[in-house]
Design a protein around this motif. Structure first.
Motif: not given
Length: 144
Positions: A79, A137-138, A140-142, A144
């Motif tokens: 993370r 970043a993509l 970690s965004r997915s 969530r």
């Protein structure tokens, strides 16, 4: 009945290790060529050949550095990874800016040349790490 313990997942797989070793090897060749150019006082052709090999090895090292980071991001689902990669990329970019300032205020050509080499290397590493930063970043965004 005994149940086998689950195999511990390695934090780094063989592809990441191999890519990292190749990147380090390329940087070592580039550094050796830089030292050779500084030490060799032979003809112009010899210096050009050594410099060309060194520049090619440095470029290959930068590309392999970026590939290693992308492979690491694909393998590791931490993370904090996007934050670490983003922070390191920002530090590389700031280092490149600082080296550019040093190069413009250098008192002689040798110091300016060395600062320019450092600036170019740091900017290249920062640019090479951007795909890994975006991928992290993509991911970690997915998640969530």
């Amino acid at each position: 009945m005994l149940t086998p313990a689950p195999a511990r997942r390695r934090s780094v797989d063989a592809r990441v290790r191999a890519s990292g070793v190749l990147a380090l090897g390329s940087f070592a060749v580039a550094a050796a060529c830089r030292i050779a150019v500084d030490r060799v006082a032979a003809g112009f052709e010899t210096l050009n050949t050594i410099a060309a090999v060194g520049a090619s090895a440095a470029g290959l090292g930068v590309l392999l550095f970026g590939a290693t980071l992308v492979l690491a991001v694909q393998h590791h689902r931490g993370r904090r990874l996007p934050l670490v990669l983003g922070g390191v990329t920002a530090l590389l970019a700031l280092g490149a800016v600082a080296a550019a300032v040093v190069a413009t205020t250098a008192p002689d050509v040798g110091a300016a040349s060395n600062a320019t080499i450092v600036r170019t290397a740091l900017a290249g590493l920062a640019a090479a790490s951007l795909p890994a930063v975006c991928l992290a970043a993509l991911r970690s965004r997915s998640q969530r």
